[in-house]
Design a protein around this motif. Sequence first.
Motif, PDB file in Angstrom:
ATOM      1  N   UNK A 137       0.827  -1.077   0.072  1.00 28.60           N
ATOM      2  CA  UNK A 137       0.085  -0.196  -0.033  1.00 28.60           C
ATOM      3  C   UNK A 137       0.832   1.230  -0.146  1.00 28.60           C
ATOM      4  N   UNK A 138       2.135   1.106   0.043  1.00 25.59           N
ATOM      5  CA  UNK A 138       2.993   2.360  -0.123  1.00 25.59           C
ATOM      6  C   UNK A 138       3.034   3.090   1.109  1.00 25.59           C
ATOM      7  N   UNK A 139       3.025   2.692   2.280  1.00 32.78           N
ATOM      8  CA  UNK A 139       2.651   3.352   3.626  1.00 32.78           C
ATOM      9  C   UNK A 139       4.053   3.613   4.210  1.00 32.78           C
ATOM     10  N   UNK A 140       5.122   2.989   4.080  1.00 34.39           N
ATOM     11  CA  UNK A 140       6.246   2.995   4.811  1.00 34.39           C
ATOM     12  C   UNK A 140       6.662   4.548   5.142  1.00 34.39           C
ATOM     13  N   UNK A 141       6.739   5.364   4.241  1.00 29.06           N
ATOM     14  CA  UNK A 141       7.483   6.580   4.325  1.00 29.06           C
ATOM     15  C   UNK A 141       6.473   7.641   4.658  1.00 29.06           C
ATOM     16  N   UNK A 142       5.220   7.307   4.954  1.00 23.70           N
ATOM     17  CA  UNK A 142       4.409   8.284   5.430  1.00 23.70           C
ATOM     18  C   UNK A 142       3.924   7.800   6.888  1.00 23.70           C
ATOM     19  N   UNK A 143       4.472   6.607   7.413  1.00 25.27           N
ATOM     20  CA  UNK A 143       4.276   5.957   8.757  1.00 25.27           C
ATOM     21  C   UNK A 143       4.693   6.295   9.934  1.00 25.27           C
ATOM     22  N   UNK A 144       4.107   6.463  11.121  1.00 25.82           N
ATOM     23  CA  UNK A 144       4.474   6.626  12.445  1.00 25.82           C
ATOM     24  C   UNK A 144       3.930   5.408  13.025  1.00 25.82           C
ATOM     25  N   UNK A 145       4.800   4.678  13.749  1.00 22.89           N
ATOM     26  CA  UNK A 145       4.211   3.343  14.462  1.00 22.89           C
ATOM     27  C   UNK A 145       4.597   3.317  15.902  1.00 22.89           C
ATOM     28  N   UNK A 146       3.816   2.707  16.657  1.00 24.44           N
ATOM     29  CA  UNK A 146       4.302   2.395  18.112  1.00 24.44           C
ATOM     30  C   UNK A 146       4.891   1.309  18.508  1.00 24.44           C
ATOM     31  N   UNK A 147       5.975   1.286  19.340  1.00 21.05           N
ATOM     32  CA  UNK A 147       6.389   0.156  20.051  1.00 21.05           C
ATOM     33  C   UNK A 147       5.815   0.101  21.319  1.00 21.05           C
ATOM     34  N   UNK A 148       5.029  -1.141  21.585  1.00 17.76           N
ATOM     35  CA  UNK A 148       4.537  -1.206  22.983  1.00 17.76           C
ATOM     36  C   UNK A 148       5.429  -1.699  24.145  1.00 17.76           C
ATOM     37  N   UNK A 149       5.122  -1.633  25.140  1.00 20.36           N
ATOM     38  CA  UNK A 149       5.909  -2.240  26.465  1.00 20.36           C
ATOM     39  C   UNK A 149       5.359  -3.698  26.254  1.00 20.36           C
ATOM     40  N   UNK A 150       6.014  -4.635  25.948  1.00 15.57           N
ATOM     41  CA  UNK A 150       5.600  -6.168  25.835  1.00 15.57           C
ATOM     42  C   UNK A 150       6.739  -6.633  25.030  1.00 15.57           C
ATOM     43  N   UNK A 151       6.339  -7.985  24.681  1.00 18.63           N
ATOM     44  CA  UNK A 151       7.536  -8.592  23.747  1.00 18.63           C
ATOM     45  C   UNK A 151       7.770  -7.921  22.618  1.00 18.63           C
ATOM     46  N   UNK A 152       6.852  -7.015  22.132  1.00 21.53           N
ATOM     47  CA  UNK A 152       7.082  -6.427  20.851  1.00 21.53           C
ATOM     48  C   UNK A 152       7.956  -5.006  20.848  1.00 21.53           C
ATOM     49  N   UNK A 199      10.889  -4.100  20.971  1.00 21.58           N
ATOM     50  CA  UNK A 199      11.918  -3.863  20.214  1.00 21.58           C
ATOM     51  C   UNK A 199      11.573  -3.650  18.464  1.00 21.58           C
ATOM     52  N   UNK A 200      10.222  -3.432  18.318  1.00 21.46           N
ATOM     53  CA  UNK A 200       9.572  -3.014  17.135  1.00 21.46           C
ATOM     54  C   UNK A 200      10.309  -2.517  16.421  1.00 21.46           C
ATOM     55  N   UNK A 201      11.104  -1.411  16.645  1.00 17.94           N
ATOM     56  CA  UNK A 201      12.058  -0.495  16.082  1.00 17.94           C
ATOM     57  C   UNK A 201      13.237  -1.324  15.382  1.00 17.94           C
ATOM     58  N   UNK A 202      13.643  -2.256  16.138  1.00 15.04           N
ATOM     59  CA  UNK A 202      14.416  -3.164  15.465  1.00 15.04           C
ATOM     60  C   UNK A 202      14.259  -3.754  14.065  1.00 15.04           C
ATOM     61  N   UNK A 203      13.235  -4.075  13.796  1.00 17.66           N
ATOM     62  CA  UNK A 203      12.786  -4.816  12.748  1.00 17.66           C
ATOM     63  C   UNK A 203      12.036  -3.800  11.491  1.00 17.66           C
ATOM     64  N   UNK A 204      11.321  -2.746  12.236  1.00 17.38           N
ATOM     65  CA  UNK A 204      10.719  -1.936  11.104  1.00 17.38           C
ATOM     66  C   UNK A 204      11.450  -0.933  10.659  1.00 17.38           C
ATOM     67  N   UNK A 205      11.621  -0.538   9.260  1.00 14.57           N
ATOM     68  CA  UNK A 205      12.188   0.399   8.791  1.00 14.57           C
ATOM     69  C   UNK A 205      11.482   1.677   8.715  1.00 14.57           C
TER      70      UNK A 205
END
Lengths: 243, 353
Positions: A34-49, A51-57
């Motif tokens: 959907x071509x969303x990467x460059x316009x996206x802002x995402x959350x990393x929650x407290x929990x196993x995820x 380190x979300x920012x280690x995987x998502x570009x």
Amino acid sequence: MEEVKTLKGNSMHYCTGCGHTIVHRIIAQLMDEMGLREKAIASAPVGCAVLFYNYFNMDIIECAHGRVPSVMSAIKRVHPDKFVLAYQGDGDLAAIGTTETLHTANRGENITVIFVNNAIYGMTGGQMAPTTLPSQVTTTTPKGRGNNFEGGPLKVCELLSVLDGPAYIERCAVDSAEGLKNTKEAIRKAFQCQLDGKGYSFVEVLSMCPTNWKMDVKSSIGFIDKMKEYFPLGIFKDVRNER
Amino acid sequence: MTEKILMKGNEAMVHAAIKAGCTFYAGYPITPQNEVPEQMSALMPKAGGIFIQAEAELSAINMIFGASAAGVRCMTSSSSPGIALKQEGISYIAGGELPCVIANVMRGGPGLGNIRASQADYFQSVKGGGHGDYKLIVLAPSTVQEMYDLTMDAFDYADHYRNPVLILADGITGQMVEPVELKDYKPILELPSKSGWILDGCKGREPHVVKTLFLESDDRLTKHNIHLQEKYQRIKDELCLCKEYKTEDAELFIAAYGITARVCKEAVDAARKLGYKVGIIQPVSLWPFPEKIFAKYKGKDFLVVEMSCGQMIEDVKLSLECKGKIHFMGCGGGWYPDTEQIVTKVKEIYGRS
Ligand SMILES: Cc1ncc(C[n+]2csc(CCOP(=O)(O)OP(=O)(O)O)c2C)c(N)n1
Ligand code: SF4
Ligand SMILES: [Mg+2]
């Protein structure tokens, strides 16, 4: 595996058979499509995820436990033309962050929430979650949930669907090829809902935690069937066409 | 000079924030600061900004966390019990080095306390409040004009140092009506570009991450702490706001901030008529504390007056290295000093020494 631009391509720290890995891949594939990467802002929650920012570009903000909806509400209000993705576990979304979840949904904030329900606190080592099943043994329900006034599993899709704010609410599971396909389509609809400015979209994903369920991967997939008895799959609200 | 307008201290903060380019406010009602969210709800949309009445202070401060990371000037306000709730978010904002302005219009505590003015949140404001080693820049206005001026400046301090700034006011300063000059905004400091860290989508650049978790190596968080402490030292070296009143020939120095300093000023004039050589040192930046100013008068007699059971007195003692006699007058729970009480206390001190 095909190259997914939204992912950095490094190996993830999740346990073998963990649902987070699958949900990450689905989100990343869709963001590519959907071509969303460059316009996206995402959350990393407290929990196993966390380190979300280690995987998502993409741009990411790591939030305090449970506060993702408030943080992402503000970011979307500041940048209404950007794509805002809230990613949360069950403890984060439905225990410590219940207030934020309810009111963000009720305001109808134009964000997308992906709710990874694994019926357990993964990161802290397997304590009871708000979505833990009756009789499910956890490290804080040694005799099974329901023996010490713990209440029953909190049904978030059902709760949120009675509010006026949300535009789209669906529950899926990543326990089979078909489940993966349905989850991807549900998340696609949720993403498009935000892009079309229709308001709050929410997808709950029943997700495996073999480690803290103390099961092998195969049995953990079987446990999702048990979860479905309390958390039926389906669309709980869809008013996209009325807006 | 532009004309002056009569308004409450709380309203002055709203006008200053909007003039300074604040475009995001989130808050939750609590007396005695309700004029802030009320005025913001009317004025912020008119100025093209965003107003959100949050469902709780915890949500409001986390909206500020998000708005600041998104790159805009933002503000929240509350009063003591609500500020206590915000402490979690304040620690994250300080740890993430996000600029923002927070106003605490203090009321009586502990617990639900009462809605009379108080200064009992001093420790919480200048010593920490939330978890971890962090500092807020803390500014204490004593007039409605200062509510305006310091709020406006607070946005510059926040952006310049990438640090949250707390306006520590009280119920009287928030509620009292005085003439204010609604000065135009002109930056008082260099404002660094935010383009290297804000979250607005990674088109044409590497992704940005705002985070406070540092697990990369055993010493990664230690390094972050050292970086923060270096910044705090720089702020200490550069920022010292303090007012002196009739200190040139003073024998007894009153230390007081905010509304208390104003009452003390009247008391000093009255005491001087009776022949007592009294002066005032009024810290305006409570953190950094104006240690250097106090140090000039090491060994002199001091009277610390606070609307608390004695909090700032600890910083006064530290700055004076406990030299000289340091007296105290104050109480929590909504006690206000009056001129007569202070003059009596001055006489008492003179009688004793
Ligand atoms: C304020 C606060 N309380 C508690 C914790 C500890 N904690 C970290 S993760 C977590 C539970 C996360 O569970 P869930 O949201 O279900 O995510 P999962 O790990 O299962 O994906 C808890 C309680 C914390 N980090 N912050
Ligand atoms: S503990 Fe559970 S949720 Fe966490 S990574 Fe392992 S399998 Fe996944
Ligand atoms: Mg969980």
